[in-house]
Design an enzyme around this catalytic site. Structure first.
Site, PDB file in Angstrom:
ATOM      1  N   GLY A  75      -3.035  10.817   8.030  1.00  0.00           N
ATOM      2  CA  GLY A  75      -2.658   9.659   8.845  1.00  0.00           C
ATOM      3  C   GLY A  75      -3.893   8.776   8.954  1.00  0.00           C
ATOM      4  N   TYR A 116       0.852  -1.199   0.000  1.00  0.00           N
ATOM      5  CA  TYR A 116       0.000   0.000   0.000  1.00  0.00           C
ATOM      6  C   TYR A 116       0.885   1.247   0.000  1.00  0.00           C
ATOM      7  CZ  TYR A 116      -3.158   3.632   1.797  1.00  0.00           C
ATOM      8  OH  TYR A 116      -3.862   4.798   1.973  1.00  0.00           O
TER       9      TYR A 116
HETATM   10  N1  LIG Z   1      -8.548   5.838   6.031  1.00  0.00           N
HETATM   11  C1  LIG Z   1      -7.278   6.157   6.173  1.00  0.00           C
HETATM   12  O1  LIG Z   1      -6.681   5.942   7.241  1.00  0.00           O
HETATM   13  C2  LIG Z   1      -6.514   6.805   5.040  1.00  0.00           C
HETATM   14  C3  LIG Z   1      -5.295   7.426   5.332  1.00  0.00           C
HETATM   15  C4  LIG Z   1      -4.571   8.031   4.308  1.00  0.00           C
HETATM   16  C5  LIG Z   1      -5.063   8.023   3.020  1.00  0.00           C
HETATM   17  N2  LIG Z   1      -6.253   7.410   2.749  1.00  0.00           N
HETATM   18  C6  LIG Z   1      -6.721   7.420   1.362  1.00  0.00           C
HETATM   19  O2  LIG Z   1      -7.980   8.064   1.301  1.00  0.00           O
HETATM   20  C7  LIG Z   1      -8.771   7.514   0.245  1.00  0.00           C
HETATM   21  C8  LIG Z   1     -10.116   7.065   0.781  1.00  0.00           C
HETATM   22  O3  LIG Z   1      -9.887   6.062   1.753  1.00  0.00           O
HETATM   23  P1  LIG Z   1     -11.011   5.559   2.779  1.00  0.00           P
HETATM   24  O4  LIG Z   1     -10.326   5.323   4.048  1.00  0.00           O
HETATM   25  O5  LIG Z   1     -12.193   6.427   2.705  1.00  0.00           O
HETATM   26  O6  LIG Z   1     -11.315   4.122   2.135  1.00  0.00           O
HETATM   27  P2  LIG Z   1     -12.599   3.206   2.195  1.00  0.00           P
HETATM   28  O7  LIG Z   1     -13.477   3.567   3.329  1.00  0.00           O
HETATM   29  O8  LIG Z   1     -12.096   1.817   2.074  1.00  0.00           O
HETATM   30  O9  LIG Z   1     -13.355   3.624   0.825  1.00  0.00           O
HETATM   31  C9  LIG Z   1     -12.700   3.428  -0.386  1.00  0.00           C
HETATM   32  C10 LIG Z   1     -13.512   4.054  -1.496  1.00  0.00           C
HETATM   33  O10 LIG Z   1     -12.820   3.864  -2.737  1.00  0.00           O
HETATM   34  C11 LIG Z   1     -13.707   3.230  -3.643  1.00  0.00           C
HETATM   35  N3  LIG Z   1     -12.995   2.405  -4.608  1.00  0.00           N
HETATM   36  C12 LIG Z   1     -12.141   1.362  -4.374  1.00  0.00           C
HETATM   37  N4  LIG Z   1     -11.709   0.856  -5.533  1.00  0.00           N
HETATM   38  C13 LIG Z   1     -12.284   1.566  -6.528  1.00  0.00           C
HETATM   39  C14 LIG Z   1     -12.241   1.526  -7.940  1.00  0.00           C
HETATM   40  N5  LIG Z   1     -11.512   0.600  -8.600  1.00  0.00           N
HETATM   41  N6  LIG Z   1     -12.968   2.423  -8.649  1.00  0.00           N
HETATM   42  C15 LIG Z   1     -13.724   3.342  -7.994  1.00  0.00           C
HETATM   43  N7  LIG Z   1     -13.845   3.429  -6.664  1.00  0.00           N
HETATM   44  C16 LIG Z   1     -13.125   2.550  -5.943  1.00  0.00           C
HETATM   45  C17 LIG Z   1     -14.638   2.402  -2.758  1.00  0.00           C
HETATM   46  O11 LIG Z   1     -15.799   2.041  -3.479  1.00  0.00           O
HETATM   47  P3  LIG Z   1     -16.655   0.689  -3.119  1.00  0.00           P
HETATM   48  O12 LIG Z   1     -17.612   1.079  -2.042  1.00  0.00           O
HETATM   49  O13 LIG Z   1     -17.303   0.338  -4.425  1.00  0.00           O
HETATM   50  O14 LIG Z   1     -15.661  -0.348  -2.659  1.00  0.00           O
HETATM   51  C18 LIG Z   1     -14.895   3.407  -1.638  1.00  0.00           C
HETATM   52  O15 LIG Z   1     -15.811   4.369  -2.046  1.00  0.00           O
HETATM   53  C19 LIG Z   1      -7.938   6.359  -0.332  1.00  0.00           C
HETATM   54  O16 LIG Z   1      -7.250   6.816  -1.475  1.00  0.00           O
HETATM   55  C20 LIG Z   1      -6.960   6.038   0.783  1.00  0.00           C
HETATM   56  O17 LIG Z   1      -5.783   5.441   0.303  1.00  0.00           O
HETATM   57  C21 LIG Z   1      -6.987   6.795   3.735  1.00  0.00           C
END
Ligand SMILES: NC(=O)c1ccc[n+]([C@@H]2O[C@H](COP(=O)([O-])OP(=O)(O)OC[C@H]3O[C@@H](n4cnc5c(N)ncnc54)[C@H](OP(=O)(O)O)[C@@H]3O)[C@@H](O)[C@H]2O)c1
Length: 244
Positions: free
Chosen positions: A181, A150
């Site tokens: 974070g 990741y």
């Molecule tokens: N949460 C954290 O701690 C954190 C920290 C730093 C950065 N981030 C980044 O922030 C962003 C959002 O993360 P999150 O924590 O909100 O994740 P999450 O709750 O797992 O949600 C992920 C989202 O991405 C969508 N997705 C996944 N694969 C996709 C694809 N191929 N095409 C279109 N949509 C897709 C999912 O859709 P479905 O519902 O269809 O699966 C969902 O809407 C990500 O880029 C992640 O790397 C997160």
């Protein structure tokens, strides 16, 4: 370059849950005219559609599929702000079973996904002098051993985000690289984080950063520790013009 959210048209990938959903809510609360909800499952945005009615429009989009993203861009030629939020994260070490397949999958979504979005929307964003927001991570800067693949995929997306700043910045497009974070979403709980910051901390900080026109955003308390340690490298290397 800076802009406000008020009266703007935005598009958010992965808008149905987690950080993406919070970004939609913050944009509408700060006066966005319309937000496109770009999602894989068009039935997953019912709650947002009922709450915000004509202010949201659901469009089908899979960031791992070039044809899907090209089609998305054709259906949203009026956007001022594109947020590439969609991402996946699986806990894996560098020495681990199935690590090649796992890394490939994460690159397809987290890094190639950004490439697809940026290429499909670049002409619209240039014409609008718009903004492209990319959800990177603190893991873009440091490899977390239990999240190695990741982290590597997020390092790749951060590098591409810097490339976009260099190429699209002179054409009037504002690029924002967001480095949270642990944030309280499905992704963080799957990775075992228990003390994660709320999603609104990221979404409200994005609204403020779009307004101020900065390139890096470290939104939460843990991310801010990275920001202070990273500041010198960021100013002297990442943001510096080393061609002089
Ligand atoms: N949460 C954290 O701690 C954190 C920290 C730093 C950065 N981030 C980044 O922030 C962003 C959002 O993360 P999150 O924590 O909100 O994740 P999450 O709750 O797992 O949600 C992920 C989202 O991405 C969508 N997705 C996944 N694969 C996709 C694809 N191929 N095409 C279109 N949509 C897709 C999912 O859709 P479905 O519902 O269809 O699966 C969902 O809407 C990500 O880029 C992640 O790397 C997160």
């Amino acid at each position: 370059m800076s802009t406000t959210i008020e009266n703007k048209i935005a598009l958010v990938t992965g808008a149905n849950r987690g950080i993406g959903k919070a970004i939609v809510e913050s944009f509408i609360n700060h006066g966005a005219k319309k937000v496109y909800l770009a999602v894989r499952d068009v039935d997953s945005t019912k709650e947002l559609e009922e709450k915000y009615e004509q202010k949201v429009v659901t469009l089908k989009a899979d960031v791992s599929d070039t044809a899907s993203i090209n089609e998305l861009a054709k259906n949203a030629t009026d956007v001022d702000i594109v947020v590439n939020n969609a991402g996946i994260g699986t806990p894996k070490g560098t020495i681990d079973n199935g690590v090649e397949e796992d890394f490939n999958l994460q690159l397809q979504v987290n890094a190639f996904g950004l490439l697809r979005i940026a290429n499909a929307f670049s002409s619209t964003l240039e014409a609008k002098k718009g903004t492209l927001v990319q959800l990177n991570s603190v893991a873009s800067i440091k490899n977390f051993p239990q999240l190695s693949t990741y982290s590597a995929s997020k390092a790749a997306s951060y590098s591409l985000t810097q490339g976009l700043r260099a190429e699209l910045g002179p054409k009037g497009v504002n690029i924002l690289s967001v480095h949270p974070g642990p944030i309280d979403t499905d992704m963080a709980s799957k990775a075992g984080f228990t003390d994660a910051a709320p999603t609104s901390e990221v979404s409200e900080s994005i609204v403020a950063a779009i307004k101020s026109g900065e390139f890096h955003l470290f939104p939460d308390a843990m991310a801010k520790q990275f920001e202070s340690a990273y500041q010198g490298f960021s100013e002297n290397i990442v943001l510096a013009d080393l061609s002089e």
